[in-house]
Design an enzyme around this catalytic site. Structure first.
Site, PDB file in Angstrom:
ATOM      1  N   HIS A 193      -8.410  17.113 103.485  1.00 26.75           N
ATOM      2  CA  HIS A 193      -8.224  16.121 102.402  1.00 26.75           C
ATOM      3  C   HIS A 193      -9.256  16.346 101.310  1.00 26.75           C
ATOM      4  O   HIS A 193      -8.977  16.288 100.131  1.00 26.75           O
ATOM      5  CB  HIS A 193      -8.462  14.688 102.892  1.00 26.75           C
ATOM      6  CG  HIS A 193      -7.731  14.336 104.124  1.00 26.75           C
ATOM      7  ND1 HIS A 193      -7.970  13.180 104.811  1.00 26.75           N
ATOM      8  CD2 HIS A 193      -6.757  14.974 104.783  1.00 26.75           C
ATOM      9  CE1 HIS A 193      -7.199  13.131 105.862  1.00 26.75           C
ATOM     10  NE2 HIS A 193      -6.456  14.211 105.867  1.00 26.75           N
ATOM     11  N   ASP A 460     -33.630  45.690  93.724  1.00 30.07           N
ATOM     12  CA  ASP A 460     -34.490  46.498  94.586  1.00 30.07           C
ATOM     13  C   ASP A 460     -35.393  47.416  93.775  1.00 30.07           C
ATOM     14  O   ASP A 460     -36.529  47.659  94.153  1.00 30.07           O
ATOM     15  CB  ASP A 460     -33.641  47.319  95.563  1.00 30.07           C
ATOM     16  CG  ASP A 460     -33.245  46.480  96.766  1.00 30.07           C
ATOM     17  OD1 ASP A 460     -34.123  45.800  97.322  1.00 30.07           O
ATOM     18  OD2 ASP A 460     -32.049  46.486  97.130  1.00 30.07           O
ATOM     19  N   CYS A 507     -26.254  46.775  88.027  1.00 30.33           N
ATOM     20  CA  CYS A 507     -25.632  45.708  88.813  1.00 30.33           C
ATOM     21  C   CYS A 507     -26.630  44.707  89.397  1.00 30.33           C
ATOM     22  O   CYS A 507     -26.261  43.880  90.215  1.00 30.33           O
ATOM     23  CB  CYS A 507     -24.757  46.291  89.915  1.00 30.33           C
ATOM     24  SG  CYS A 507     -25.698  47.181  91.151  1.00 30.33           S
TER      25      CYS A 507
HETATM   26  C1  PEP Z   1     -29.822  45.430  93.723  1.00 29.87           C
HETATM   27  O1  PEP Z   1     -30.637  45.794  94.562  1.00 29.87           O
HETATM   28  O2  PEP Z   1     -30.066  45.324  92.516  1.00 29.87           O
HETATM   29  C2  PEP Z   1     -28.446  45.095  94.102  1.00 29.87           C
HETATM   30  C3  PEP Z   1     -27.521  44.868  93.209  1.00 29.87           C
HETATM   31  O3  PEP Z   1     -28.141  44.991  95.411  1.00 29.87           O
HETATM   32  P1  PEP Z   1     -28.625  43.845  96.397  1.00 29.87           P
HETATM   33  O4  PEP Z   1     -29.113  42.694  95.578  1.00 29.87           O
HETATM   34  O5  PEP Z   1     -27.426  43.521  97.218  1.00 29.87           O
HETATM   35  O6  PEP Z   1     -29.704  44.512  97.186  1.00 29.87           O
HETATM   36 MG    MG Z   2     -30.140  46.508  96.496  1.00 29.43          MG
END
Ligand code: PEP
Ligand code: MG
Length: 579
Positions: A193, A460, A507
């Site tokens: 719900h 990282d 990324c």
């Molecule tokens: C990164 O390390 O920038 C990355 C995109 O991967 P994760 O954050 O999953 O380590």
């Molecule tokens: Mg990473």
């Protein structure tokens, strides 16, 4: 701060006061009576409760229609009405009152207990789900028998997040939409719900949060993350500020999404076209990536398939997940990253070895190369999904060329297996390396010969360049995305990519930070992969700047010598852009 995990059923973020709704505090104080002459009056009391419940339900049905303008919750009300009209149930209760001198409260409880048991033991999922409805039904009737008023969600003094065991349609009637801005429930699933109601009203909600009603007294600050399913009680200042910003951004994005903005390209005023991809951490984010108009999935993290599981997921189940994303995005690219477990991403079933320095230890590609029974099925699943869309494979945490070579040999060997098995797959799948260890950034030239694309993982890369644990709050001030050394490494990778015609995506989280947009574009990046929601805001900035200006900003920033100076400079430049 306490963090709990549940199932996200309606997206959005809230940082508010928690309001605990005490759903079922009903107790049966008298079970039997000794004077048989009381039986008729008790039967009458039961029938009256049935009638007043009915009247209440008819009223609710009308109000629900006005509130939601849809039928789904009305169906649930109808189910209660059918139960009230159930002759067998009524006769059973009446018999117990007359024959066993049970109070109507107790007689009702006994009768329903049997039905509940029967449903609980059923093989049929739909029938099992009806248990909650039967319990609600009992609560309603008991309340009428005991002359209790139902606790409602109207007359709330401030905006609140409702916390409850479960929400019944009855409780939601009269809900003040200006005050109830989020739901968290202990039970329920994606079709409960609460989920239906929250989606209908566009209110963020997380369900199946174990123990939440015990952890909340009411009045605490609570954060709900309706995208990732996290709930935080009494958050610390940093988390609170982070989520307040997310909530604001999300709300702003929702407004823009309802306009044609979603379909506009991420292009600067002077015509530099950017591609904004989505980072996906959970399968449900694939849909939001699509909704926010992502150019594709730039980073599909696959750890969710392994964490919290007792068994390693097999090839087939992984293939299904990857194929779904590939088909959803058709010819737009979907970059699937192979397993990146270890350090902050823990799955004890896979790597339960205690290490002194897990970030520098047996994680990610290192673990995969040492555990072919984990790595090979995943590679096979990705290769097979490649036959259903524009799928690419991304290898994380690569630090040496030998490591990359080993991973590529495994991929070739899995292709041989698939050929032998006569299974369809894409033999020409693009393979990329994450550039997230300084050694890989510095040797980008060498890596460029070996892969089809680079993806710079700044999360990282920053941690390994500056020797700062990315999740340790004590050293958080040293985690500096704008540190000149970090920027220098990023620049080198971008330059190698341009010279060697290897596509470069960034990324890490930094790509989704509006403060970095001018700088990153100016450094020459065209592809960013960011959280789906950030796409709107970053696109908004891109559409309001020129590439020329961005280049100038990057040039100036790279001349400064501390992270703080660069950040201040970027802040000034961002403030001067009108969006
Ligand atoms: C990164 O390390 O920038 C990355 C995109 O991967 P994760 O954050 O999953 O380590
Ligand atoms: Mg990473």
């Amino acid at each position: 701060m306490k963090i709990l995990q549940g199932i996200p059923v309606s997206p959005g973020y809230r940082v508010r006061t928690a309001y605990l709704l005490n759903a079922d505090g009903i107790q049966i104080t008298e079970k039997t009576f000794s004077d048989p002459s009381r039986a008729d009056a008790e039967k009458e009391r039961f029938l009256e409760a049935v009638e007043s419940s009915k009247a209440e339900l008819y009223g609710e049905k009308e109000r629900l229609r006005a509130l939601l303008g849809q039928d789904m919750l009305q169906i649930l009300v109808d189910y209660h009405l059918t139960l009230l009209d159930d002759k067998n149930m009524r006769e059973e209760v009446i018999t117990r009152i007359g024959r066993d001198l049970n109070t109507p409260e107790y007689a009702l409880s006994l009768s329903l207990r049997r039905s509940i048991k029967a449903l609980q033991g059923s093989d049929n999922e739909y029938l099992r789900q009806r248990v909650a409805d039967l319990k609600d039904f009992e609560t309603r009737l008991q309340r009428h028998l005991q002359g209790l008023r139902q606790e409602s969600m109207s007359d709330l003094p401030v905006e609140v997040v409702i916390v409850a065991r479960d929400l019944t349609p009855a409780q939601t009637v009269g809900l003040d939409r200006n005050k109830v801005v989020g739901f968290v429930t202990e039970s329920g699933g994606p079709t409960s719900h609460t989920a239906i109601l929250a989606k209908g009203l566009g209110i963020p909600a997380v369900v199946a949060v174990n123990g939440i009603t015990n952890d909340i007294l009411g009045g605490e600050t609570i954060i709900i993350d309706g995208v990732k399913g996290k709930v935080m009680i009494d958050p610390n200042a940093k988390t609170r500020a982070e989520y307040e910003a997310l909530e604001e951004e999300y709300n702003r994005a929702q407004v823009l999404l309802r306009t044609e903005f979603r379909y506009l390209p991420a292009e600067t005023i002077d015509g530099r076209r950017m591609r904004l991809y989505a980072n996906v951490e959970f399968p449900q984010e694939v849909d939001s990536a699509f909704e926010y108009g992502a150019a594709g999935i730039g980073l599909y993290r696959t750890e969710f398939l392994y964490t919290g599981r007792r068994q390693i997921p097999d090839e087939e189940s992984q293939f299904k997940v990857y194929r779904e994303a590939a088909e959803k995005f058709k010819n737009r690219s979907v970059v699937i990253r192979t397993l990146d477990l270890g350090a902050d991403k823990i799955a004890e079933e896979v790597s339960n070895i205690k290490e002194m320095n897990p970030y520098l230890g047996w994680r990610s590609i290192r673990l995969c190369l040492g555990r072919p029974e984990i790595f090979r099925p995943q590679i096979a699943a990705i290769l097979r999904a490649g036959a259903y869309g524009n799928v690419k494979m991304l290898l994380p945490m690569i630090s040496t060329l030998e490591e990359l070579g080993s991973a590529k040999r495994v991929i070739e060997s899995v292709k041989d297996d698939l050929r032998k098995r006569k299974v369809t797959f894409n033999p020409d799948i693009s393979i990329g390396a994450m550039i997230e260890v300084p050694s890989a950034a510095l040797q980008a030239e060498g890596f460029a010969d070996e892969v089809d694309f680079f993806s710079i993982g700044t999360n990282d890369l920053i941690q390994y360049t500056l020797a700062v644990d990315r999740i340790n709050e004590r050293v958080a001030n040293l985690y500096q995305p704008t540190h000149p050394s970090v920027l220098e490494l990023i620049r080198q990778v971008i330059d190698v990519g341009a010279q060697r015609k290897v596509e470069v995506t960034l990324c890490g989280e930094m790509g989704g930070d509006p403060l970095m947009t001018l700088l990153l574009i100016g450094m020459g990046l065209r592809d960013l992969s960011i959280t789906p929601m950030a796409i709107i805001r970053i696109k908004q900035i891109i559409r309001n700047i020129t590439f020329r200006h961005a280049r100038e900003v990057a040039h100036n920033a790279m001349k400064l010598s501390t992270a703080g100076d660069i950040e201040n400079y970027l802040r000034e430049e961002l403030a001067a852009i009108s969006t």
